[in-house]
Scaffold this motif. Structure first.
Motif, short mmCIF file in Angstrom:
data_model
loop_
_atom_site.label_atom_id
_atom_site.label_comp_id
_atom_site.label_asym_id
_atom_site.label_seq_id
_atom_site.Cartn_x
_atom_site.Cartn_y
_atom_site.Cartn_z
N ARG A 7 0.86 -1.19 0.00
CA ARG A 7 0.00 0.00 0.00
C ARG A 7 0.88 1.23 0.00
O ARG A 7 1.84 1.31 0.75
N ARG A 8 0.55 2.15 -0.90
CA ARG A 8 1.35 3.38 -0.98
C ARG A 8 0.46 4.57 -1.28
O ARG A 8 -0.72 4.41 -1.56
N ASP A 9 1.07 5.75 -1.24
CA ASP A 9 0.29 6.96 -1.55
C ASP A 9 0.20 7.13 -3.06
O ASP A 9 0.87 7.98 -3.65
N VAL A 10 -0.60 6.27 -3.68
CA VAL A 10 -0.80 6.36 -5.13
C VAL A 10 -2.29 6.55 -5.39
O VAL A 10 -3.13 6.19 -4.58
N ARG A 11 -2.61 7.11 -6.56
CA ARG A 11 -4.02 7.35 -6.88
C ARG A 11 -4.66 6.14 -7.51
O ARG A 11 -5.85 5.92 -7.37
N HIS A 12 -3.85 5.37 -8.25
CA HIS A 12 -4.41 4.22 -8.95
C HIS A 12 -3.66 2.96 -8.56
O HIS A 12 -2.49 3.01 -8.23
N THR A 26 0.73 -2.46 -6.45
CA THR A 26 0.76 -1.24 -5.63
C THR A 26 -0.68 -0.74 -5.48
O THR A 26 -1.37 -0.54 -6.48
N PRO A 28 -3.62 1.82 -3.66
CA PRO A 28 -3.91 3.06 -2.92
C PRO A 28 -4.31 2.71 -1.48
O PRO A 28 -4.98 1.69 -1.25
N ARG A 29 -3.88 3.51 -0.53
CA ARG A 29 -4.06 3.18 0.89
C ARG A 29 -5.51 2.89 1.27
O ARG A 29 -5.77 2.01 2.08
N TRP A 36 -9.02 -4.64 -4.73
CA TRP A 36 -7.77 -4.86 -5.48
C TRP A 36 -7.60 -6.33 -5.84
O TRP A 36 -7.09 -6.66 -6.91
#
Ligand SMILES: [Zn+2]
Length: 218
Positions: A7-12, A26, A28-29, A36
């Motif tokens: 989990r990361r600070d990504v939008r997609h 990867t 989104p949090r 997912w």
């Protein structure tokens, strides 16, 4: 199929199939697990097709007479006993001197291959940077799991995968042009690809060859 989820600070959500055959997801949090997991399941056929395209890593014992790839050509390893650990290229032979049975032959070969790759990368950058009117700030070589190179557009620093050392120079050239092209266009936008076709009309073919070529360092 080995899936590694983070989990990361990504939008997609995105899925990357690495050359070591792991699948990196990867997320989104805030995305619930069920969402997912279902998405990954829906892309299973694509993931499996991508995995099938990855050539298996060659298994080497670093013994005398063993044949390796260097810059797309076959090089025979010659191992001899000597006062110091070293490895150098002499035509189509890699001459390795080892002090003892405990000498790390894989590391010696890796260092020698890195040196050969470094010379090729320097030549290509000297050739391409002025033509593309970009100003890279030097490069480093390291083992990379899923990419062939990277470019820090802010500083101009380039990084290249050690495994490029086994690939044909035409393939290495397409990676150099790709990374330099990021100094003109940071993202993989339509403009980026149009520029790639302008610099190297056959870049897609070179990329295919690069992905299919045997791998030694990961
Ligand atoms: Zn890129």
């Amino acid at each position: 199929m080995k899936i590694q989820a983070e989990r990361r600070d990504v939008r997609h959500l995105y899925i990357r199939v690495r050359r070591d055959r792991t699948v990196l997801v990867t997320i989104p949090r805030a995305m619930p697990d069920a969402v997912w997991q279902q998405f990954v399941e829906s892309r299973r056929a694509w993931i499996e097709a991508s995995l099938a395209k990855i050539p298996p890593p060659a298994q080497y014992a670093y013994t005398d007479g063993e044949v390796h790839w260097l810059l797309g050509r076959r090089v025979t390893l010659r191992v001899q006993k000597g006062g110091e650990n070293r490895c150098r290229i002499d035509g189509d032979t890699a001459v390795m001197t080892v002090r003892s049975a405990h000498s790390d032959r894989a590391a010696l070969l890796g260092a020698c291959w890195a040196q050969e790759l470094s010379a090729v990368l320097s030549d290509l950058i000297v050739q391409w940077a002025p033509r593309m009117a970009v100003h890279p700030a030097g490069f480093t070589i390291r083992r990379m799991k899923s990419r062939w190179g990277s470019c820090q557009t802010r500083t101009g620093a380039l990084t290249f995968a050690l495994d490029l050392a086994v690939k044909p120079v035409a393939c290495i050239e397409s990676v150099v042009v790709h990374e330099l092209n990021h100094l003109i266009e940071p993202s993989h936008s339509p403009r980026f690809h149009a520029l790639m076709t302008h610099w190297l009309p056959d870049w897609k073919e070179r990329k295919r060859r690069l992905e299919a070529f045997p791998r030694e360092f990961s």
